[in-house]
Design an enzyme around this catalytic site. Structure first.
Site, mmCIF file in Angstrom:
data_model
loop_
_atom_site.group_PDB
_atom_site.id
_atom_site.type_symbol
_atom_site.label_atom_id
_atom_site.label_comp_id
_atom_site.label_asym_id
_atom_site.label_seq_id
_atom_site.Cartn_x
_atom_site.Cartn_y
_atom_site.Cartn_z
ATOM 1 N N CYS A 133 9.074 -34.687 -27.531
ATOM 2 C CA CYS A 133 10.410 -34.167 -27.235
ATOM 3 C C CYS A 133 11.401 -35.308 -27.039
ATOM 4 O O CYS A 133 11.393 -35.959 -25.986
ATOM 5 C CB CYS A 133 10.307 -33.287 -25.979
ATOM 6 S SG CYS A 133 11.881 -32.716 -25.366
ATOM 7 N N CYS A 136 13.832 -34.881 -24.160
ATOM 8 C CA CYS A 136 13.212 -35.131 -22.849
ATOM 9 C C CYS A 136 13.029 -36.629 -22.605
ATOM 10 O O CYS A 136 13.287 -37.124 -21.519
ATOM 11 C CB CYS A 136 11.833 -34.480 -22.767
ATOM 12 S SG CYS A 136 11.792 -32.774 -23.287
ATOM 13 N N ASP A 137 12.557 -37.350 -23.607
ATOM 14 C CA ASP A 137 12.042 -38.698 -23.358
ATOM 15 C C ASP A 137 12.787 -39.822 -24.060
ATOM 16 O O ASP A 137 12.491 -40.989 -23.807
ATOM 17 C CB ASP A 137 10.558 -38.754 -23.764
ATOM 18 C CG ASP A 137 9.706 -37.807 -22.932
ATOM 19 O OD1 ASP A 137 10.075 -37.569 -21.766
ATOM 20 O OD2 ASP A 137 8.692 -37.311 -23.442
HETATM 21 C C1 LIG Z 1 5.012 -33.913 -22.984
HETATM 22 C C2 LIG Z 1 6.210 -33.036 -22.685
HETATM 23 C C3 LIG Z 1 7.248 -33.550 -21.923
HETATM 24 C C4 LIG Z 1 8.352 -32.756 -21.626
HETATM 25 N N1 LIG Z 1 9.343 -33.266 -20.865
HETATM 26 C C5 LIG Z 1 10.401 -32.514 -20.541
HETATM 27 C C6 LIG Z 1 11.448 -33.028 -19.735
HETATM 28 O O1 LIG Z 1 11.431 -34.211 -19.339
HETATM 29 N N2 LIG Z 1 12.482 -32.205 -19.432
HETATM 30 C C7 LIG Z 1 12.551 -30.913 -19.882
HETATM 31 O O2 LIG Z 1 13.506 -30.207 -19.548
HETATM 32 N N3 LIG Z 1 11.577 -30.398 -20.658
HETATM 33 C C8 LIG Z 1 10.520 -31.171 -21.002
HETATM 34 N N4 LIG Z 1 9.541 -30.659 -21.815
HETATM 35 C C9 LIG Z 1 9.692 -29.285 -22.306
HETATM 36 C C10 LIG Z 1 9.287 -28.303 -21.187
HETATM 37 O O3 LIG Z 1 8.032 -28.683 -20.695
HETATM 38 C C11 LIG Z 1 9.236 -26.886 -21.709
HETATM 39 O O4 LIG Z 1 10.467 -26.560 -22.314
HETATM 40 C C12 LIG Z 1 8.968 -25.895 -20.565
HETATM 41 O O5 LIG Z 1 7.786 -26.244 -19.891
HETATM 42 C C13 LIG Z 1 8.847 -24.482 -21.095
HETATM 43 O O6 LIG Z 1 8.571 -23.649 -20.014
HETATM 44 P P1 LIG Z 1 7.862 -22.252 -20.193
HETATM 45 O O7 LIG Z 1 7.676 -21.704 -18.825
HETATM 46 O O8 LIG Z 1 8.559 -21.434 -21.174
HETATM 47 O O9 LIG Z 1 6.435 -22.568 -20.863
HETATM 48 P P2 LIG Z 1 5.263 -23.555 -20.485
HETATM 49 O O10 LIG Z 1 5.676 -24.656 -19.604
HETATM 50 O O11 LIG Z 1 4.617 -23.878 -21.782
HETATM 51 O O12 LIG Z 1 4.276 -22.641 -19.652
HETATM 52 C C14 LIG Z 1 3.614 -21.556 -20.232
HETATM 53 C C15 LIG Z 1 2.412 -21.223 -19.388
HETATM 54 O O13 LIG Z 1 1.830 -19.994 -19.827
HETATM 55 C C16 LIG Z 1 0.452 -20.129 -19.786
HETATM 56 N N5 LIG Z 1 -0.209 -19.189 -20.644
HETATM 57 C C17 LIG Z 1 -0.171 -19.109 -21.993
HETATM 58 N N6 LIG Z 1 -0.971 -18.113 -22.422
HETATM 59 C C18 LIG Z 1 -1.529 -17.571 -21.302
HETATM 60 C C19 LIG Z 1 -2.479 -16.540 -21.082
HETATM 61 N N7 LIG Z 1 -3.018 -15.859 -22.103
HETATM 62 N N8 LIG Z 1 -2.853 -16.254 -19.821
HETATM 63 C C20 LIG Z 1 -2.309 -16.932 -18.773
HETATM 64 N N9 LIG Z 1 -1.418 -17.931 -18.935
HETATM 65 C C21 LIG Z 1 -1.044 -18.249 -20.178
HETATM 66 C C22 LIG Z 1 0.242 -21.563 -20.273
HETATM 67 O O14 LIG Z 1 -1.049 -22.001 -19.980
HETATM 68 C C23 LIG Z 1 1.302 -22.267 -19.463
HETATM 69 O O15 LIG Z 1 0.828 -22.561 -18.187
HETATM 70 C C24 LIG Z 1 8.424 -31.424 -22.118
HETATM 71 C C25 LIG Z 1 7.375 -30.918 -22.888
HETATM 72 C C26 LIG Z 1 6.279 -31.705 -23.175
HETATM 73 C C27 LIG Z 1 5.139 -31.149 -23.996
#
Ligand SMILES: Cc1cc2nc3c(=O)[nH]c(=O)nc-3n(C[C@H](O)[C@H](O)[C@H](O)COP(=O)(O)OP(=O)(O)OC[C@H]3O[C@@H](n4cnc5c(N)ncnc54)[C@H](O)[C@@H]3O)c2cc1C
Length: 325
Positions: A133, A136-137
């Site tokens: 990303c 992000c980084d």
């Molecule tokens: C390496 C990295 C660095 C990042 N750094 C930043 C940053 O610095 N700043 C920023 O704003 N964003 C950053 N991002 C992006 C950010 O992490 C995502 O946009 C954000 O986490 C999305 O949130 P979410 O809740 O939609 O999904 P997610 O964080 O992906 O969470 C989804 C959750 O649902 C769970 N899940 C999925 N299927 C199931 C199931 N069947 N049963 C139970 N649970 C399930 C997953 O295991 C996970 O825990 C980064 C992403 C990555 C990969």
């Protein structure tokens, strides 16, 4: 039966839980077993989440969100949802170990997964030079030399954006032509800081505690070479986690769960979706959290309307009258 089940424990899921819990809905949050906490568990410093001027480690931020959700009465279960049945008034959610749960509403906040190269050192050096990303980084790579892997629009967008910080950006691509749209290609080709490394794939990421270089393999000759870089951005695609809802919820052309306008409402009543699983574009922790807020408010509104209908139905009125006598 529960009022609301939230599936997913990233910023979207926990923020939805905070709102739903504060509305007195006693949400159950199914957090996943090994991947609880979502994508931010895979990173180190998060500097762009509002409210943390000093920055915060990704896992620490997720622990704070969980603490806040639990403080208001969210029940968090560390288990994976294995199947769901979403039509009908009662939503049925089955888990791996904790049995089956029922609720009047469900919020999907299952996120999306960046595609990985599948190299042994990719995870080890994640947050130590390997990133998925640029938004992000990118800031951490001021005056550095970095590489972007990929040949699509997102790779061109990441590479172009990264030239704001990096001194040099190599774009490593397996072929000698790009998949990206012409306008994105032209923008990248015109940028002096970008150099293309054609017909090459990354076969090794090198460095003890941080990325120091890549091992590349020529896809035509098989010959290997070293590319000294301090960062690697993997931009080969992203898969929304929608396997649970195939054939139940409408999806968009991008593969995300389709929602109605700016709301979180899916095509089924009582089923809402939030965060990266509905977002093919922004995919940030703050946008996911905002989206979780929307989902909780939509679910609250839906449940209140259901209560109203139930309360006003003739059968219910008659039952109330009998009970009052
Ligand atoms: C390496 C990295 C660095 C990042 N750094 C930043 C940053 O610095 N700043 C920023 O704003 N964003 C950053 N991002 C992006 C950010 O992490 C995502 O946009 C954000 O986490 C999305 O949130 P979410 O809740 O939609 O999904 P997610 O964080 O992906 O969470 C989804 C959750 O649902 C769970 N899940 C999925 N299927 C199931 C199931 N069947 N049963 C139970 N649970 C399930 C997953 O295991 C996970 O825990 C980064 C992403 C990555 C990969």
């Amino acid at each position: 039966m529960r009022e609301i089940i939230i599936i997913g424990s990233g910023p979207a899921g926990f923020t939805a839980a905070i709102y739903a819990a504060r509305a007195g809905l006693k949400p159950l949050l199914l957090a996943s077993s090994v991947e609880a906490g979502g994508e931010l568990m895979n990173t180190t410093e998060v500097e762009n989440f509002p409210g943390f001027p000093e920055g915060i480690q990704g896992p620490a931020l997720m622990m704070k969100l969980q603490e806040q959700a639990e403080k208001f009465g969210t029940e968090v279960v560390l288990d994976d949802v294995t199947s769901v049945k979403l039509d009908g008034d009662v939503k049925v959610v089955e888990t791996g170990y904790s049995g089956t749960f029922e609720a009047r509403s469900v919020i999907f906040a299952t996120g999306s997964a960046y595609r990985k190269l599948g190299l042994p050192d990719e995870e080890r050096l994640s947050g130590r030079g390997v990133s998925w990303c640029a938004t992000c980084d990118g800031f951490f790579f001021k005056t550095k030399t970095i590489a972007v892997v990929g040949g699509g629009d997102s790779a061109m967008e990441e590479a172009t954006f990264l030239t704001r910080f990096a001194e040099k950006v190599y774009v490593v691509h397996r072929k000698d032509t790009l998949r990206a749209s012409k306008i994105m290609q032209d923008r990248a080709f015109l940028n002096d800081k970008i150099e293309f490394v054609w017909n090459s794939e990354v076969v090794g990421i090198n460095g003890e505690n941080a990325v120091e270089g890549l091992t590349l393999r020529d896809t035509r000759t098989g010959l290997q070479s070293e590319l000294p870089v301090q960062g690697l951005f993997v931009a080969i695609g992203n898969d929304p986690r929608v396997h649970l809802v195939h054939n139940q919820l409408d999806l968009t052309a991008d593969g995300t769960i389709a929602v109605d306008g700016r709301s979180s409402r899916t095509n089924l009543p009582g089923v809402f979706a939030a965060g990266d699983v509905i977002d093919a574009h922004y995919r940030q922790a703050a946008t996911a959290a905002a989206s979780g807020t929307v989902a909780a408010l939509d679910a609250e509104e839906y449940l209140a309307a259901l209560d109203q209908v139930e309360h006003e139905s003739p059968a219910k009125l008659a039952a109330d009258l009998v009970a009052a006598e």
